[in-house]
Design a protein around this motif. Sequence first.
Motif, PDB file in Angstrom:
ATOM      1  N   LYS A  75       0.828  -1.218   0.000  1.00 45.75           N
ATOM      2  CA  LYS A  75       0.000   0.000   0.000  1.00 45.75           C
ATOM      3  C   LYS A  75       0.862   1.268   0.000  1.00 45.75           C
ATOM      4  N   GLN A  76       1.923   1.231  -0.801  1.00 47.66           N
ATOM      5  CA  GLN A  76       2.832   2.380  -0.918  1.00 47.66           C
ATOM      6  C   GLN A  76       2.571   3.207  -2.170  1.00 47.66           C
ATOM      7  N   VAL A  77       1.618   2.781  -2.977  1.00 42.17           N
ATOM      8  CA  VAL A  77       1.315   3.476  -4.220  1.00 42.17           C
ATOM      9  C   VAL A  77      -0.204   3.474  -4.407  1.00 42.17           C
ATOM     10  N   GLU A  78      -0.713   4.541  -5.018  1.00 41.41           N
ATOM     11  CA  GLU A  78      -2.135   4.566  -5.319  1.00 41.41           C
ATOM     12  C   GLU A  78      -2.427   3.512  -6.372  1.00 41.41           C
ATOM     13  N   TYR A  79      -3.555   2.844  -6.215  1.00 43.62           N
ATOM     14  CA  TYR A  79      -3.891   1.744  -7.122  1.00 43.62           C
ATOM     15  C   TYR A  79      -4.036   2.214  -8.567  1.00 43.62           C
ATOM     16  N   SER A  80      -4.562   3.413  -8.753  1.00 43.72           N
ATOM     17  CA  SER A  80      -4.733   3.921 -10.113  1.00 43.72           C
ATOM     18  C   SER A  80      -3.379   4.116 -10.788  1.00 43.72           C
ATOM     19  N   GLU A  81      -2.433   4.690 -10.066  1.00 47.35           N
ATOM     20  CA  GLU A  81      -1.098   4.883 -10.627  1.00 47.35           C
ATOM     21  C   GLU A  81      -0.444   3.543 -10.929  1.00 47.35           C
ATOM     22  N   THR A 105      -4.745  22.412 -14.725  1.00 45.03           N
ATOM     23  CA  THR A 105      -6.179  22.148 -14.581  1.00 45.03           C
ATOM     24  C   THR A 105      -6.681  22.825 -13.305  1.00 45.03           C
ATOM     25  N   ASP A 106      -7.877  23.413 -13.385  1.00 45.00           N
ATOM     26  CA  ASP A 106      -8.400  24.133 -12.212  1.00 45.00           C
ATOM     27  C   ASP A 106      -8.715  23.144 -11.083  1.00 45.00           C
ATOM     28  N   SER A 107      -8.669  23.645  -9.866  1.00 44.88           N
ATOM     29  CA  SER A 107      -8.773  22.805  -8.669  1.00 44.88           C
ATOM     30  C   SER A 107     -10.134  22.117  -8.549  1.00 44.88           C
ATOM     31  N   GLU A 108     -11.186  22.761  -8.982  1.00 46.10           N
ATOM     32  CA  GLU A 108     -12.519  22.147  -8.895  1.00 46.10           C
ATOM     33  C   GLU A 108     -12.595  20.918  -9.810  1.00 46.10           C
ATOM     34  N   THR A 109     -12.071  21.045 -11.011  1.00 39.22           N
ATOM     35  CA  THR A 109     -12.050  19.921 -11.953  1.00 39.22           C
ATOM     36  C   THR A 109     -11.177  18.792 -11.401  1.00 39.22           C
ATOM     37  N   LEU A 110     -10.032  19.161 -10.833  1.00 39.26           N
ATOM     38  CA  LEU A 110      -9.149  18.148 -10.240  1.00 39.26           C
ATOM     39  C   LEU A 110      -9.842  17.408  -9.103  1.00 39.26           C
ATOM     40  N   ARG A 111     -10.578  18.133  -8.302  1.00 42.77           N
ATOM     41  CA  ARG A 111     -11.292  17.516  -7.183  1.00 42.77           C
ATOM     42  C   ARG A 111     -12.293  16.484  -7.694  1.00 42.77           C
ATOM     43  N   LYS A 112     -13.040  16.856  -8.729  1.00 43.78           N
ATOM     44  CA  LYS A 112     -14.030  15.933  -9.303  1.00 43.78           C
ATOM     45  C   LYS A 112     -13.337  14.718  -9.928  1.00 43.78           C
ATOM     46  N   LEU A 113     -12.251  14.962 -10.633  1.00 48.56           N
ATOM     47  CA  LEU A 113     -11.515  13.855 -11.254  1.00 48.56           C
ATOM     48  C   LEU A 113     -10.906  12.930 -10.200  1.00 48.56           C
ATOM     49  N   ASP A 114     -10.401  13.525  -9.119  1.00 49.17           N
ATOM     50  CA  ASP A 114      -9.837  12.706  -8.036  1.00 49.17           C
ATOM     51  C   ASP A 114     -10.919  11.854  -7.379  1.00 49.17           C
ATOM     52  N   GLU A 115     -12.103  12.430  -7.189  1.00 47.39           N
ATOM     53  CA  GLU A 115     -13.209  11.650  -6.627  1.00 47.39           C
ATOM     54  C   GLU A 115     -13.551  10.474  -7.536  1.00 47.39           C
ATOM     55  N   GLU A 116     -13.585  10.758  -8.836  1.00 46.73           N
ATOM     56  CA  GLU A 116     -13.862   9.698  -9.814  1.00 46.73           C
ATOM     57  C   GLU A 116     -12.772   8.618  -9.765  1.00 46.73           C
ATOM     58  N   MET A 149      -7.868  11.270 -17.652  1.00 45.85           N
ATOM     59  CA  MET A 149      -7.546  12.238 -16.604  1.00 45.85           C
ATOM     60  C   MET A 149      -6.146  12.817 -16.812  1.00 45.85           C
ATOM     61  N   PRO A 150      -5.999  14.108 -16.540  1.00 47.23           N
ATOM     62  CA  PRO A 150      -4.681  14.732 -16.728  1.00 47.23           C
ATOM     63  C   PRO A 150      -3.664  14.231 -15.690  1.00 47.23           C
ATOM     64  N   THR A 151      -2.423  14.149 -16.115  1.00 49.00           N
ATOM     65  CA  THR A 151      -1.333  13.759 -15.209  1.00 49.00           C
ATOM     66  C   THR A 151      -0.193  14.752 -15.350  1.00 49.00           C
ATOM     67  N   HIS A 152       0.705  14.703 -14.428  1.00 46.28           N
ATOM     68  CA  HIS A 152       1.932  15.509 -14.433  1.00 46.28           C
ATOM     69  C   HIS A 152       1.647  16.997 -14.682  1.00 46.28           C
ATOM     70  N   ARG A 153       2.234  17.541 -15.736  1.00 46.58           N
ATOM     71  CA  ARG A 153       2.095  18.976 -16.018  1.00 46.58           C
ATOM     72  C   ARG A 153       0.666  19.365 -16.367  1.00 46.58           C
ATOM     73  N   ALA A 154      -0.032  18.465 -17.029  1.00 46.98           N
ATOM     74  CA  ALA A 154      -1.417  18.760 -17.396  1.00 46.98           C
ATOM     75  C   ALA A 154      -2.266  18.982 -16.143  1.00 46.98           C
ATOM     76  N   ARG A 155      -1.946  18.269 -15.081  1.00 46.23           N
ATOM     77  CA  ARG A 155      -2.666  18.459 -13.807  1.00 46.23           C
ATOM     78  C   ARG A 155      -2.430  19.855 -13.249  1.00 46.23           C
ATOM     79  N   LEU A 156      -1.201  20.354 -13.424  1.00 42.81           N
ATOM     80  CA  LEU A 156      -0.873  21.692 -12.926  1.00 42.81           C
ATOM     81  C   LEU A 156      -1.676  22.778 -13.642  1.00 42.81           C
TER      82      LEU A 156
END
Length: 152
Positions: A66-72, A116-127, A107-114
Amino acid sequence: MPRGLQLVFIAIALVVIGVLLFYIWRQSRILSEHRLRQRKTEEFQARRRQEMVESIRLVAMAVEAKQVEYSEACLRLKGLLEHVEPELLEDPKYRVFQQVHDKISHMPTHRARLNTDSETLRKLDEERFAVEEEHADEIREAAALIRHHPFN
């Protein structure tokens, strides 16, 4: 046949033999260089494949600990398996890596995440967390199995 004509034929024959020997020597060098390049390429590919197998095992151990997120982990394992043994992604025991990848690859990763607005990131993280939770048991089982898989 006059002696002078015999010497001319002998000289021509020696020149032809010399040219043929040079051609054979050159072709031999080209062939040995090709074999050397081919052997180096095969060694590089074998070494690279072994490194990918080690990476698969490390990611699988990280999942188990459990040292890594399952999605990653699924994204990484899917990418590595595509290069090592793509047919495993069709195996029901390991298909979860492909399924999770397909659900979160938009879903955006790395630089693309930077960028992306925080509200969208929150929704994507929930998903993403919902997908992880839905497949958590399958991911852990598949990781444990892939860690001990005998890669050929």
